[in-house]
Design a protein around this motif. Structure first.
Motif, mmCIF file in Angstrom:
data_model
loop_
_atom_site.group_PDB
_atom_site.id
_atom_site.type_symbol
_atom_site.label_atom_id
_atom_site.label_comp_id
_atom_site.label_asym_id
_atom_site.label_seq_id
_atom_site.Cartn_x
_atom_site.Cartn_y
_atom_site.Cartn_z
ATOM 1 N N VAL A 124 1.026 -1.140 0.041
ATOM 2 C CA VAL A 124 0.040 -0.020 0.145
ATOM 3 C C VAL A 124 0.823 1.294 -0.045
ATOM 4 O O VAL A 124 0.420 2.141 -0.859
ATOM 5 C CB VAL A 124 -0.883 -0.038 1.300
ATOM 6 N N LEU A 125 1.926 1.273 0.993
ATOM 7 C CA LEU A 125 2.823 2.475 0.997
ATOM 8 C C LEU A 125 3.460 2.554 -0.423
ATOM 9 O O LEU A 125 3.686 3.792 -1.016
ATOM 10 C CB LEU A 125 3.755 2.291 1.888
ATOM 11 N N GLY A 174 1.248 6.753 -6.870
ATOM 12 C CA GLY A 174 0.095 7.743 -7.023
ATOM 13 C C GLY A 174 0.793 9.351 -7.145
ATOM 14 O O GLY A 174 0.414 10.082 -7.670
ATOM 15 N N LEU A 175 1.627 9.432 -6.014
ATOM 16 C CA LEU A 175 2.115 10.726 -5.842
ATOM 17 C C LEU A 175 3.121 11.093 -6.973
ATOM 18 O O LEU A 175 3.268 12.368 -7.584
ATOM 19 C CB LEU A 175 2.874 10.839 -4.539
ATOM 20 N N ALA A 176 3.847 10.064 -7.667
ATOM 21 C CA ALA A 176 4.644 10.426 -8.744
ATOM 22 C C ALA A 176 3.811 10.785 -9.983
ATOM 23 O O ALA A 176 4.147 11.857 -10.694
ATOM 24 C CB ALA A 176 5.454 9.289 -9.142
ATOM 25 N N GLY A 213 4.326 19.913 -2.993
ATOM 26 C CA GLY A 213 3.419 19.367 -1.970
ATOM 27 C C GLY A 213 3.758 17.724 -2.166
ATOM 28 O O GLY A 213 3.646 16.935 -1.148
ATOM 29 N N ALA A 214 3.298 17.283 -3.553
ATOM 30 C CA ALA A 214 3.284 15.974 -3.795
ATOM 31 C C ALA A 214 4.700 15.552 -3.729
ATOM 32 O O ALA A 214 4.937 14.259 -2.955
ATOM 33 C CB ALA A 214 2.933 15.708 -5.243
ATOM 34 N N ALA A 215 5.885 16.201 -3.810
ATOM 35 C CA ALA A 215 7.200 15.929 -3.569
ATOM 36 C C ALA A 215 7.481 15.538 -2.275
ATOM 37 O O ALA A 215 8.102 14.601 -1.683
ATOM 38 C CB ALA A 215 8.167 16.848 -4.218
ATOM 39 N N LEU A 216 7.376 16.602 -1.423
ATOM 40 C CA LEU A 216 7.504 16.284 0.033
ATOM 41 C C LEU A 216 6.667 15.164 0.638
ATOM 42 O O LEU A 216 7.322 14.423 1.238
ATOM 43 C CB LEU A 216 7.198 17.641 0.796
ATOM 44 N N TRP A 267 8.914 10.080 -10.958
ATOM 45 C CA TRP A 267 9.409 8.727 -11.567
ATOM 46 C C TRP A 267 10.903 8.633 -11.525
ATOM 47 O O TRP A 267 11.162 7.442 -11.107
ATOM 48 C CB TRP A 267 8.821 8.760 -13.093
ATOM 49 N N TRP A 268 11.555 9.458 -11.508
ATOM 50 C CA TRP A 268 13.100 9.518 -11.350
ATOM 51 C C TRP A 268 13.405 8.903 -9.967
ATOM 52 O O TRP A 268 14.274 8.262 -9.559
ATOM 53 C CB TRP A 268 13.670 10.723 -11.687
ATOM 54 N N CYS A 269 12.593 9.776 -8.913
ATOM 55 C CA CYS A 269 12.707 9.404 -7.682
ATOM 56 C C CYS A 269 12.560 7.854 -7.425
ATOM 57 O O CYS A 269 13.198 7.244 -6.683
ATOM 58 C CB CYS A 269 11.758 10.259 -6.754
#
Length: 417
Positions: free
Chosen positions: A24-25, A31-33, A50-53, A153-155
């Motif tokens: 799930v995590l 989803g955040l990417a 915000g999504a990056a943090l 995506w790179w993250c």
């Protein structure tokens, strides 16, 4: 309470398998990417940040939980529990030096000793922070290169990569941080980006204090100078040139003053690994690593076909030479493991070289405006992460071995160290 074991595996209780939670995590990270990509396309940069943090925070949580059952993290969590408090250090500075005798060759980890016991799950949380710092690198590079839609995506390409199994999944926090601190120097020597100058020298100095492999790590980060050529018109005015060499000489003198006392320890460790140690891992030559390398090769081949790039044209490109340099160095380290040429030493270097190679790969795709061709390596990485690592962890016999993805079975304040 059972006594703490004297040999690995160190974790003997307080662990459980929970593949559902970890899956799930990971899905939320995906989803955040995707949210970061859409926010960047709509120029909604506040939403992007915000999504990056949130993505980096989830990376911290994921790896803090997943690394809890690994031996190195468990050993240091227990060890740091005996560290003197900050008040004791201020009152008696000698207590910190005495406590740090076992880490005397890596003074940085002695200095953070008073801090770690206050983190949830102690060293596991610190490890999560280090992995999140790795994930922040491609986010910041994507922002710097004005392609923020690829940052998320790179993250995930970095944090989920099987190429860093030793660093991220085996709890090699100290060496991982030492390599990361040299990234600004690498970006400068390879001319892949322009890191803020105040970041370069402190990163080098702290890296020297963080791990005994620093001499090798420093040489690796300076390796792009071997394939670097002077650009047309590049040069310094006489006055600027004098200032440059004065500053460079001062930095070299400072570096020698810091590194010289650490060299005997590094040589002693090297001799120990060669003569008294036979252990080495095959992480760098596992099938999933080879698949990612083939995915990267496919991305390079598709770019060459799409851009109709010839070999001479490619070689004139500095990003190509840097990528080939680190790819060849990584292949060499893999060969030493396969044919067992001092593998007990070389296997410890593969993750750091792989990290520099992956950064060079992303810079190469950006240079040729072929960002979509990261997808083969990305899909292989994410599929392996979910179906090859997370979901199979449901069958782990946690408590009998020091497995990554054996998570704590209780809240941080209920842990017995």
């Amino acid at each position: 309470m059972q006594p703490f074991p004297s040999v690995a595996p160190f974790r003997i209780d307080q662990v459980t398998a929970n593949a559902g939670l970890m899956a799930v995590l990971f899905v939320v990270q995906l989803g955040l990417a995707l949210a970061m990509q859409r926010a960047a396309n709509r120029q909604a940069m506040r939403l992007w940040w915000g999504a990056a943090l949130a993505l980096l925070a989830l990376v911290v949580v994921f790896f803090a939980l997943a690394s809890w059952g690994t031996s190195d993290v468990t050993k240091l969590s227990r060890f740091y529990g005996e560290a003197p408090s900050l008040g004791q250090v201020l009152a008696e500075p000698g207590r910190l030096l005495f406590w740090g005798n076992t880490l005397a060759d890596e003074p940085f980890w002695v200095l953070v000793g008073p801090i770690v016991p206050f983190l949830p799950y102690r060293m596991a949380a610190f490890h999560g922070l280090v992995v999140a710092a790795y994930g922040a690198v491609p986010l910041l590079l994507a922002r710097h290169w004005r392609i923020p839609q690829w940052g998320g995506w790179w993250c995930l390409l970095i944090t989920c990569s099987p190429m860093f199994r030793g660093f991220f999944q085996n709890g090699q926090t100290r060496q991982a941080l030492a390599i990361l601190l040299l990234l600004p120097l690498l970006l400068w020597t390879a001319r892949l980006a322009r890191p803020p100058r105040p970041w370069v020298a402190p990163g080098v100095l702290i890296s020297a204090l963080a791990h005994a492999t620093f001499p090798v790590n420093l040489a690796t980060s300076l390796a792009p100078l071997l394939v670097r050529v002077r650009a047309p018109g590049e040069g310094l005015k006489p006055s600027a040139s004098r200032r440059f060499w004065l500053v460079a000489a001062a930095l070299v003198a400072l570096l020698i003053a810091v590194v010289a006392p650490l060299l005997p320890v590094a040589l002693q460790k090297l001799e120990h690994y060669i003569n008294a140690t036979s252990f080495f891992s095959h992480y760098s030559v596992r099938r999933e690593v080879i698949r990612v390398q083939l995915g990267m090769l496919m991305g390079v081949a598709l770019t060459c076909w799409r851009r109709r790039l010839s070999v001479p044209e490619l070689w004139r490109s500095e990003p190509t030479r840097v990528l080939v340099l680190f790819a060849a160095l990584h292949l060499f380290l893999q060969a030493t493991v396969i044919w067992q040429w001092i593998p007990q030493v070389t296997f410890r270097l593969a993750d750091g070289v792989a990290f520099f190679q992956l950064i060079a790969f992303l810079a190469w795709l950006r240079h040729y405006q072929a960002l979509w061709f990261v997808i083969p390596a990305l899909v292989i990485t994410l599929a392996e992460w979910m179906f090859g690592r997370i979901l199979p962890s449901a069958t782990f016999t946690c408590g009998l071995d020091d497995q990554f993805l054996c998570v704590p079975d209780r809240w941080p304040w209920l842990i017995r160290y």
